[in-house]
Design a protein around this motif. Structure first.
Motif, mmCIF file in Angstrom:
data_model
loop_
_atom_site.group_PDB
_atom_site.id
_atom_site.type_symbol
_atom_site.label_atom_id
_atom_site.label_comp_id
_atom_site.label_asym_id
_atom_site.label_seq_id
_atom_site.Cartn_x
_atom_site.Cartn_y
_atom_site.Cartn_z
ATOM 1 N N VAL A 287 0.873 -1.173 0.000
ATOM 2 C CA VAL A 287 0.000 0.000 0.000
ATOM 3 C C VAL A 287 0.903 1.214 0.000
ATOM 4 O O VAL A 287 1.864 1.272 0.768
ATOM 5 N N THR A 288 0.649 2.154 -0.868
ATOM 6 C CA THR A 288 1.501 3.340 -0.876
ATOM 7 C C THR A 288 0.700 4.593 -1.178
ATOM 8 O O THR A 288 -0.285 4.579 -1.912
ATOM 9 N N HIS A 289 1.133 5.670 -0.557
ATOM 10 C CA HIS A 289 0.563 6.978 -0.821
ATOM 11 C C HIS A 289 1.249 7.627 -1.998
ATOM 12 O O HIS A 289 0.817 8.637 -2.517
ATOM 13 N N ASN A 290 2.381 7.011 -2.342
ATOM 14 C CA ASN A 290 3.288 7.667 -3.255
ATOM 15 C C ASN A 290 3.119 7.030 -4.628
ATOM 16 O O ASN A 290 3.548 5.910 -4.869
ATOM 17 N N MET A 291 2.445 7.750 -5.521
ATOM 18 C CA MET A 291 2.123 7.141 -6.803
ATOM 19 C C MET A 291 3.343 6.844 -7.639
ATOM 20 O O MET A 291 3.392 5.862 -8.374
ATOM 21 N N SER A 292 4.373 7.703 -7.515
ATOM 22 C CA SER A 292 5.551 7.411 -8.317
ATOM 23 C C SER A 292 6.230 6.143 -7.802
ATOM 24 O O SER A 292 6.829 5.396 -8.562
ATOM 25 N N GLN A 293 6.091 5.873 -6.502
ATOM 26 C CA GLN A 293 6.625 4.624 -5.973
ATOM 27 C C GLN A 293 5.901 3.430 -6.601
ATOM 28 O O GLN A 293 6.536 2.486 -7.061
ATOM 29 N N ALA A 294 4.591 3.521 -6.652
ATOM 30 C CA ALA A 294 3.822 2.442 -7.282
ATOM 31 C C ALA A 294 4.279 2.255 -8.722
ATOM 32 O O ALA A 294 4.515 1.143 -9.187
ATOM 33 N N ALA A 295 4.446 3.372 -9.426
ATOM 34 C CA ALA A 295 4.852 3.300 -10.831
ATOM 35 C C ALA A 295 6.248 2.714 -10.982
ATOM 36 O O ALA A 295 6.534 2.006 -11.934
ATOM 37 N N ARG A 296 7.122 3.001 -10.024
ATOM 38 C CA ARG A 296 8.507 2.531 -10.136
ATOM 39 C C ARG A 296 8.652 1.035 -9.885
ATOM 40 O O ARG A 296 9.418 0.370 -10.564
ATOM 41 N N ILE A 297 7.950 0.513 -8.887
ATOM 42 C CA ILE A 297 8.328 -0.824 -8.452
ATOM 43 C C ILE A 297 7.319 -1.935 -8.752
ATOM 44 O O ILE A 297 7.655 -3.101 -8.654
ATOM 45 N N SER A 298 6.086 -1.587 -9.135
ATOM 46 C CA SER A 298 5.077 -2.660 -9.186
ATOM 47 C C SER A 298 4.836 -3.173 -10.597
ATOM 48 O O SER A 298 5.082 -2.483 -11.587
ATOM 49 N N ALA B 270 1.812 -0.529 -15.966
ATOM 50 C CA ALA B 270 2.116 0.277 -17.138
ATOM 51 C C ALA B 270 0.833 0.789 -17.784
ATOM 52 O O ALA B 270 0.711 1.977 -18.104
ATOM 53 N N GLU B 271 -0.149 -0.109 -17.899
ATOM 54 C CA GLU B 271 -1.391 0.307 -18.557
ATOM 55 C C GLU B 271 -2.167 1.277 -17.692
ATOM 56 O O GLU B 271 -2.691 2.275 -18.173
ATOM 57 N N LEU B 272 -2.237 0.971 -16.393
ATOM 58 C CA LEU B 272 -3.047 1.805 -15.511
ATOM 59 C C LEU B 272 -2.518 3.236 -15.470
ATOM 60 O O LEU B 272 -3.282 4.185 -15.437
ATOM 61 N N PHE B 273 -1.200 3.383 -15.513
ATOM 62 C CA PHE B 273 -0.658 4.739 -15.440
ATOM 63 C C PHE B 273 -0.681 5.445 -16.790
ATOM 64 O O PHE B 273 -0.839 6.650 -16.853
ATOM 65 N N LYS B 274 -0.526 4.678 -17.898
ATOM 66 C CA LYS B 274 -0.487 5.348 -19.200
ATOM 67 C C LYS B 274 -1.859 5.482 -19.845
ATOM 68 O O LYS B 274 -2.171 6.490 -20.459
ATOM 69 N N ARG B 275 -2.667 4.422 -19.668
ATOM 70 C CA ARG B 275 -3.992 4.467 -20.301
ATOM 71 C C ARG B 275 -5.057 4.035 -19.310
ATOM 72 O O ARG B 275 -5.667 2.976 -19.434
ATOM 73 N N PRO B 276 -5.284 4.854 -18.268
ATOM 74 C CA PRO B 276 -6.319 4.462 -17.302
ATOM 75 C C PRO B 276 -7.673 4.370 -18.001
ATOM 76 O O PRO B 276 -7.977 5.196 -18.859
ATOM 77 N N ARG B 277 -8.447 3.362 -17.619
ATOM 78 C CA ARG B 277 -9.744 3.174 -18.263
ATOM 79 C C ARG B 277 -10.828 3.996 -17.575
ATOM 80 O O ARG B 277 -11.821 4.345 -18.183
ATOM 81 N N GLN B 278 -10.627 4.284 -16.286
ATOM 82 C CA GLN B 278 -11.666 4.993 -15.546
ATOM 83 C C GLN B 278 -11.295 6.464 -15.385
ATOM 84 O O GLN B 278 -10.135 6.818 -15.210
ATOM 85 N N ARG B 279 -12.306 7.280 -15.429
ATOM 86 C CA ARG B 279 -12.148 8.717 -15.279
ATOM 87 C C ARG B 279 -11.488 9.060 -13.920
ATOM 88 O O ARG B 279 -10.568 9.855 -13.843
ATOM 89 N N GLU B 280 -11.973 8.378 -12.835
ATOM 90 C CA GLU B 280 -11.461 8.668 -11.497
ATOM 91 C C GLU B 280 -9.967 8.358 -11.404
ATOM 92 O O GLU B 280 -9.203 9.095 -10.785
ATOM 93 N N THR B 281 -9.559 7.243 -12.023
ATOM 94 C CA THR B 281 -8.154 6.869 -11.988
ATOM 95 C C THR B 281 -7.314 7.943 -12.654
ATOM 96 O O THR B 281 -6.283 8.381 -12.132
ATOM 97 N N GLU B 282 -7.788 8.359 -13.800
ATOM 98 C CA GLU B 282 -7.040 9.366 -14.555
ATOM 99 C C GLU B 282 -6.923 10.649 -13.735
ATOM 100 O O GLU B 282 -5.850 11.232 -13.622
#
Lengths: 333, 299
Positions: free
Chosen positions: B250-261, B279-291
């Motif tokens: 669990v992380t508050h730090n989105m760049s951490q999630a992007a770096r390691i997961s 990779a997909e979730l950060f580059k092409r999120p499908r949901q408006r809230e995620t984006e």
């Protein structure tokens, strides 16, 4: 900054110097310091005054009997011979009895209240236990005299003698009143104190420590043993000391059930006896000025000294436990 | 609220040009940071054949009558790092703690649904929770070493399992090496763990969990109390052990999630809004809230 400082008047500089000496910044602080210091001095004065009055008023018996006051078992106003050995023995015996039973019981109850008790029940139980602590000691004494002592005499002590009579603790004639009854009443009186204090200190065990153990697959008992008890140890000991102080000095309830006889110190719990407090309570009504009164006051002095010694030992024990805890918490090597 | 933006923070370049009303606790994903750390693309390479370690299905969770998790379903893949992100109070930590039944401690909680781990439902009342927690280890937000020596900290979990002394010695060294702490502490294993720095303490806590050979390692914001250098060390450590352990962080730090997961789940208001390869979730999120969340238009 520096210019400001240079421009300060000499008087002001002196004032600052005074403040530094008094380590206060404002006159209000100085006043408050003085008041609190006064309160502390009043307390110290009370202790010193008590000690002074006890010592000065027991001088006649101290001069007359010296050390034999402690080793003589007779407390005999008729022949004007006084000794408090049975009372010292009874005080220590009943207090030790109470601690031996109340500490494990109290700790167990506190552990249950903190870790296993359903939440809805916890507050009710804690309230009831605190209520127990508030019952006047004369009520405990009355119960001891009217209910416990007859039961011990007719059922409890004979049963103990029949099954455990080979122990010196349960030898002798069942009397009902005696060390056993006094010990049981004292156990009941200090139990709520031990439960409350232990519960309070166990409740503040850091949740992070509990979780760390649980996450490693520790059982609830292991969490209690390795996180809760080490954390609460010093506080629990403090509670036990408070309880011991109460047991040593408890007068009313003990006087009503201990039997008040200056018997030879005996390991038998069935023996009717005395404690220092019960000697004073029993005898002061008839006390006549002179050796009799002085003997009663010296009994008080000895109780005062015993309490003082146990408290000093306890402080020392707590301090060494704390040092130990800090040692394991210590800095980098 | 606006007044909070004055003071030194209002002058930070990171907040310049953004709306003053936008006050997320975490900075939005900054891919420039990824470049600086040598990861140009979000997400670690996936192992397409990774099996499922824990299959969570239709999980609902309640504190008393208040529902805090709504119908969560997701797979936790074996020997991959799954990151759970989302704003504070979205339920991601609560979710993590359901995976080794740590919420059992909290009175008046209720759980529905199932999480299948090695063929068994984690929430089955008959399951051996002690054994479960040995197989699914956990590291907490704040480092929580025991007030004991470094050695004893690692040894504790093995001692309560009554492992032989020799094995304990070996495991302590192995775990400390795995947690990249061995070289720093090997000469003072008998010293108190509380004398270590915050970052070292957290790696010690990871080593303590690894000593039990867990199959899954849960980490609840393990870097939130640490400085950036210590954070980086933990991230490297997690990447190095992710070949052997299934990791959920669990992380508050989105760049951490992007770096390691490899996989990321995005939580919002107790719901799993989106789950997929990082990779997909950060580059092409499908949901408006995620984006909105990952681009920082959201708090």
């Amino acid at each position: 900054m520096s210019q400001e400082r240079v421009s300060l008047s000499k008087a002001r500089q002196q004032w600052i110097g005074w403040q530094r000496i008094l380590r206060v910044q404002r006159p209000g602080d100085l006043f408050f310091r003085g008041i609190t210091l006064l309160f502390v001095l009043i307390v110290l004065g009370l202790v010193a005054g008590t000690a002074w009055i006890l010592i000065s008023n027991s001088l006649p018996t101290i001069r007359r009997f010296g050390f034999s006051f402690l080793t003589n078992k007779a407390f005999d106003p008729v022949h004007d011979v006084y000794g408090v050995l049975p009372a010292i023995f009874g005080t220590l015996m009943t207090s030790a009895f109470a601690l031996i039973f109340a500490v494990p019981l109290g700790l167990g109850a506190a552990i249950f209240l903190v870790d296993f008790c359903p939440r809805s029940l916890r507050l009710v139980l804690a309230f009831l236990i605190d209520l127990l602590a508030a019952i006047p000691s004369v009520i405990y004494g009355l119960w001891g005299f009217l209910v416990l002592a007859p039961w011990l005499h007719n059922a409890g002590e004979p049963w103990l003698q029949q099954h455990l009579g080979f122990l010196p603790l349960f030898a002798g004639q069942p009397e009902g009143v005696g060390y056993l009854g006094a010990g049981i009443v004292l156990t009941m009186m200090i139990l709520p104190l031990i439960i409350s204090v232990s519960r309070e200190v166990m409740l503040v065990t850091p949740i992070a420590q509990r979780e760390a153990l649980l996450a490693l697959g520790a059982t609830r008992w292991e969490v209690i043993r390795h996180a809760v008890l080490p954390f609460a140890r010093v506080g629990i000991l403090g509670g036990v000391i408070l309880a011991l102080g109460r047991a040593l000095g408890e007068t009313m309830a003990v006087t009503m059930i201990i039997g008040n006889q200056a018997n030879e110190p005996s390991l038998s719990l069935f023996t009717p006896g005395y404690t220092l407090a019960s000697v004073i309570a029993n005898q002061f009504g008839e006390a006549t000025p002179g050796l009799f009164l002085s003997a009663i006051i010296e009994a008080g002095l000895i109780l005062f000294i015993i309490t003082l010694i146990t408290n000093i030992l306890a402080r020392w024990l707590i301090a060494s436990l704390q040092r130990q805890a800090q040692g394991s918490r210590g800095g980098r090597p | 609220m606006e007044s909070n933006m004055s003071g030194p923070y209002s002058r930070l370049p990171a907040t310049e040009g953004r709306l003053a009303s936008q006050r997320s606790e975490t900075p939005p994903v900054d891919l420039r940071l990824n470049h600086a750390l040598g990861a140009a693309e979000p997400g670690q390479p996936l192992d397409q054949n990774a099996g499922v370690a824990i299959e969570v299905r239709h999980l609902n969770f309640y504190y008393g009558t208040r529902q805090v998790l709504f119908d969560i379903s997701l797979p936790i893949r074996q020997r991959q790092i799954t990151a759970l992100i989302g704003p504070s109070g979205c339920g991601k930590s609560t979710f993590l703690r359901t995976l080794n039944r740590m919420n059992d401690l909290i009175p008046e909680t209720r759980i529905e649904g199932e999480a299948i781990f090695d063929g068994e439902n984690i929430y089955d009342p008959a399951i051996d929770v002690i054994r479960l927690r040995q197989r699914i280890g956990m590291v907490f937000q704040r480092p929580n070493p025991f007030p004991k020596s470094i050695f004893e900290n690692i040894a504790y979990g093995l001692r309560i399992q009554r492992k032989p002394h020799r094995q304990i010695q070996e495991e302590v060294e192995r775990s400390l090496r795995a947690a990249a702490l061995w070289d720093e502490v090997k000469d003072r294993l008998k010293a108190s763990a509380l004398g270590l720095s915050g970052g070292q303490q957290q790696r010690l806590c990871i080593a303590r969990a690894l000593a039990l050979h867990p199959e899954v390692l849960l980490l609840d914001e393990p870097c939130s109390a640490l400085d950036p250098i210590a954070t980086l060390k933990i991230e490297e450590l997690l990447l190095s052990i992710s070949k052997e352990y299934t990791i959920v962080i669990v992380t508050h730090n989105m760049s951490q999630a992007a770096r390691i997961s490899q996989y990321t789940g995005f939580f919002l208001n107790g719901r799993l809004i989106e789950y997929g390869p990082t990779a997909e979730l950060f580059k092409r999120p499908r949901q408006r809230e995620t984006e909105d969340y990952i681009s920082g238009r959201f708090s």
